[in-house]
Design an enzyme around this catalytic site. Structure first.
Site, PDB file in Angstrom:
ATOM      1  CE1 TYR A 159     -82.891 -28.266  -8.031  1.00 34.00           C
ATOM      2  CE2 TYR A 159     -85.010 -26.953  -8.271  1.00 34.00           C
ATOM      3  CZ  TYR A 159     -83.760 -27.188  -8.709  1.00 34.00           C
ATOM      4  OH  TYR A 159     -83.039 -26.688  -9.865  1.00 34.00           O
ATOM      5  CB  VAL A 175     -92.602 -31.474 -19.380  1.00 35.64           C
ATOM      6  CG1 VAL A 175     -92.272 -29.962 -19.650  1.00 35.64           C
ATOM      7  CG2 VAL A 175     -94.022 -31.566 -20.057  1.00 35.64           C
TER       8      VAL A 175
HETATM    9  N1  LIG Z   1     -82.463 -26.825 -16.520  1.00 32.90           N
HETATM   10  C1  LIG Z   1     -83.413 -26.303 -15.971  1.00 32.90           C
HETATM   11  O1  LIG Z   1     -84.600 -25.993 -16.246  1.00 32.90           O
HETATM   12  C2  LIG Z   1     -83.000 -25.533 -14.644  1.00 32.90           C
HETATM   13  C3  LIG Z   1     -84.020 -24.558 -14.105  1.00 32.90           C
HETATM   14  C4  LIG Z   1     -83.728 -23.954 -12.935  1.00 32.90           C
HETATM   15  C5  LIG Z   1     -82.414 -24.219 -12.190  1.00 32.90           C
HETATM   16  N2  LIG Z   1     -81.395 -24.861 -12.834  1.00 32.90           N
HETATM   17  C6  LIG Z   1     -80.126 -25.213 -12.150  1.00 32.90           C
HETATM   18  O2  LIG Z   1     -79.191 -25.147 -12.989  1.00 32.90           O
HETATM   19  C7  LIG Z   1     -78.168 -26.022 -12.720  1.00 32.90           C
HETATM   20  C8  LIG Z   1     -77.892 -27.016 -13.695  1.00 32.90           C
HETATM   21  O3  LIG Z   1     -79.125 -27.578 -14.123  1.00 32.90           O
HETATM   22  P1  LIG Z   1     -79.313 -28.689 -15.259  1.00 32.90           P
HETATM   23  O4  LIG Z   1     -80.517 -28.624 -15.929  1.00 32.90           O
HETATM   24  O5  LIG Z   1     -77.914 -28.604 -16.294  1.00 32.90           O
HETATM   25  O6  LIG Z   1     -79.074 -30.121 -14.533  1.00 32.90           O
HETATM   26  P2  LIG Z   1     -78.269 -31.361 -14.700  1.00 32.90           P
HETATM   27  O7  LIG Z   1     -78.813 -32.687 -13.760  1.00 32.90           O
HETATM   28  O8  LIG Z   1     -78.045 -31.719 -15.906  1.00 32.90           O
HETATM   29  O9  LIG Z   1     -76.933 -30.789 -14.142  1.00 32.90           O
HETATM   30  C9  LIG Z   1     -76.422 -30.861 -12.771  1.00 32.90           C
HETATM   31  C10 LIG Z   1     -74.923 -31.223 -12.766  1.00 32.90           C
HETATM   32  O10 LIG Z   1     -74.459 -31.130 -11.407  1.00 32.90           O
HETATM   33  C11 LIG Z   1     -73.848 -32.566 -11.014  1.00 32.90           C
HETATM   34  N3  LIG Z   1     -74.034 -32.542  -9.627  1.00 32.90           N
HETATM   35  C12 LIG Z   1     -75.132 -33.008  -8.957  1.00 32.90           C
HETATM   36  N4  LIG Z   1     -74.838 -33.095  -7.415  1.00 32.90           N
HETATM   37  C13 LIG Z   1     -73.598 -32.912  -7.411  1.00 32.90           C
HETATM   38  C14 LIG Z   1     -72.470 -32.738  -6.580  1.00 32.90           C
HETATM   39  N5  LIG Z   1     -72.939 -33.071  -5.093  1.00 32.90           N
HETATM   40  N6  LIG Z   1     -71.300 -32.561  -6.653  1.00 32.90           N
HETATM   41  C15 LIG Z   1     -70.816 -32.245  -7.942  1.00 32.90           C
HETATM   42  N7  LIG Z   1     -71.502 -32.224  -8.993  1.00 32.90           N
HETATM   43  C16 LIG Z   1     -72.908 -32.956  -8.728  1.00 32.90           C
HETATM   44  C17 LIG Z   1     -74.591 -33.501 -11.851  1.00 32.90           C
HETATM   45  O11 LIG Z   1     -73.595 -34.538 -11.948  1.00 32.90           O
HETATM   46  C18 LIG Z   1     -74.722 -32.589 -13.117  1.00 32.90           C
HETATM   47  O12 LIG Z   1     -73.600 -32.885 -14.210  1.00 32.90           O
HETATM   48  C19 LIG Z   1     -78.730 -26.572 -11.542  1.00 32.90           C
HETATM   49  O13 LIG Z   1     -78.165 -26.129 -10.381  1.00 32.90           O
HETATM   50  C20 LIG Z   1     -80.334 -26.586 -11.451  1.00 32.90           C
HETATM   51  O14 LIG Z   1     -80.609 -26.509 -10.139  1.00 32.90           O
HETATM   52  C21 LIG Z   1     -81.894 -25.590 -14.149  1.00 32.90           C
END
Ligand SMILES: NC(=O)c1ccc[n+]([C@@H]2O[C@H](COP(=O)([O-])OP(=O)(O)OC[C@H]3O[C@@H](n4cnc5c(N)ncnc54)[C@H](O)[C@@H]3O)[C@@H](O)[C@H]2O)c1
Length: 327
Positions: free
Chosen positions: A149, A191
């Site tokens: 990641y 968490v």
């Molecule tokens: N939520 C947080 O605290 C947080 C913190 C830092 C970064 N992010 C980033 O924000 C983005 C969204 O995070 P989130 O919390 O909503 O996570 P999440 O897992 O709920 O959402 C990710 C989405 O991407 C889709 N996905 C995964 N692999 C894929 C692929 N190969 N092709 C198409 N779709 C794919 C999943 O099905 C899901 O709908 C991510 O890129 C994550 O790295 C989130």
């Protein structure tokens, strides 16, 4: 800031936690949305309420494969975000970040459009600088269990900046810190969702280590507001920009708050700290404040009850066992 015209926005990962809230916001602002998702961690339930919205489209697609579609902007969020999920298939996680970035950047280049990258505070690794500013290069283990990641996201940032330098692509890179709210996956081990689900189901709240490690928690509406503002900045604003809530809480404090708000009698259970688990995490959001005129508005005291209400409703309707895990 640019004027905010109606656009067709491609949101990858649009069925996920943050992505679905972003889709809601873009639709509410009058835009068209094409949500692209492979439903690995995202669910149809997250976007079910948009099904009859004529400006909303869903495409089941894996971003590791090229995509040819017409859009005015791309917001690239596709990537599982919780360790449980991104460690399920670490090679696919790296491919999603890296091949996914190459594919969406290629599309943005072909269409000549602006593109946003949801990067992460994990690019700082286990930081030796507090709070983390954007010019800190990080302290990342390249061969650990979180590397798929962390390094995947770091490589994606590199690709974004090389496309910007090499072909003049308009990019917006945000480094997102811990975000929480309704539609988090109940079994994702993050968490906030973990503690809430454990408290609501009367299971022990599992604390890794002594609970003195800190995290900052940003409510999802605040994050989405910042993302929308960032997209509307002049082309000279590329990021990276930290987006998060600088309020710093220990994990033990969070557990106590969740217990108090849910009225749960759950015990606390100590577990070993996972490897490469960062000791402290807190964004410096000075750049976001200056550039976007933004700062978080929703405190943990306001955001936690809203999130608890969501999980309470979900668990009542479906039961924990009925909640789907990653495909
Ligand atoms: N939520 C947080 O605290 C947080 C913190 C830092 C970064 N992010 C980033 O924000 C983005 C969204 O995070 P989130 O919390 O909503 O996570 P999440 O897992 O709920 O959402 C990710 C989405 O991407 C889709 N996905 C995964 N692999 C894929 C692929 N190969 N092709 C198409 N779709 C794919 C999943 O099905 C899901 O709908 C991510 O890129 C994550 O790295 C989130």
């Amino acid at each position: 800031m640019d004027d905010y015209r109606t656009k067709r926005v491609l949101v990858t990962g649009g069925a996920g936690f943050v992505g679905s809230h972003l889709c809601d916001r873009l639709i509410r602002d009058g835009h068209e949305v094409i949500c692209v998702d492979n439903f690995f961690t995202g669910t149809r339930a997250n976007i079910a309420h948009l099904r009859d919205e004529y400006r909303f489209e869903v495409l089941r697609h894996d971003v590791t494969h090229p995509l040819y579609i017409e859009a005015d902007e791309i917001m690239n969020l596709a990537c599982p975000a919780s360790p449980i999920h991104y460690q399920t298939d670490p090679v696919q996680t790296t491919k999603t970040s890296v091949h996914g970035a190459i594919n969406v950047l290629g599309l943005a280049k072909r269409l000549g459009i602006k593109i946003f990258q949801a990067s992460t505070s994990e690019v700082y690794g286990d930081p030796q600088v507090h709070p983390q500013t954007e010019d800190y290069w990080g302290h990342v283990n390249p061969v650990g269990i979180r590397s798929c990641y962390d390094e995947g996201k770091r490589c994606a940032e590199t690709l974004f900046f090389d496309y910007h330098r090499q072909v003049g692509l308009r990019i917006k890179v945000a480094r997102i810190f811990n975000t929480y709210g309704p539609r988090m996956h109940p079994n994702d081990g993050r968490v906030v969702s973990n503690f809430i689900v454990q408290a609501l189901t009367g299971e022990p709240l599992t604390i890794h280590g002594d609970g003195s490690q800190t995290r900052s928690f940003c409510y999802v509406d605040d994050l989405v507001e910042a993302m929308v503002r960032m997209m509307a900045t002049p082309d000279s604003v590329t990021g990276p920009i930290n987006l998060g809530n600088p309020g710093e809480f220990t994990i033990a404090e969070l557990a106590e708050r969740v217990l108090a708000l849910t009225g749960s009698k759950s015990e606390l259970r100590r577990l070993p700290r996972p490897s490469d688990d960062p000791g402290r995490r807190r964004p410096d959001i000075g750049l976001a404040k200056r550039t976007l005129g933004w700062e978080p508005r929703v405190s943990l005291a306001e955001g936690l009850p809203r999130t608890i209400e969501y999980f309470d409703d979900l668990l009542r309707r479906r039961g924990r066992a009925a909640v789907p895990g990653p495909a």
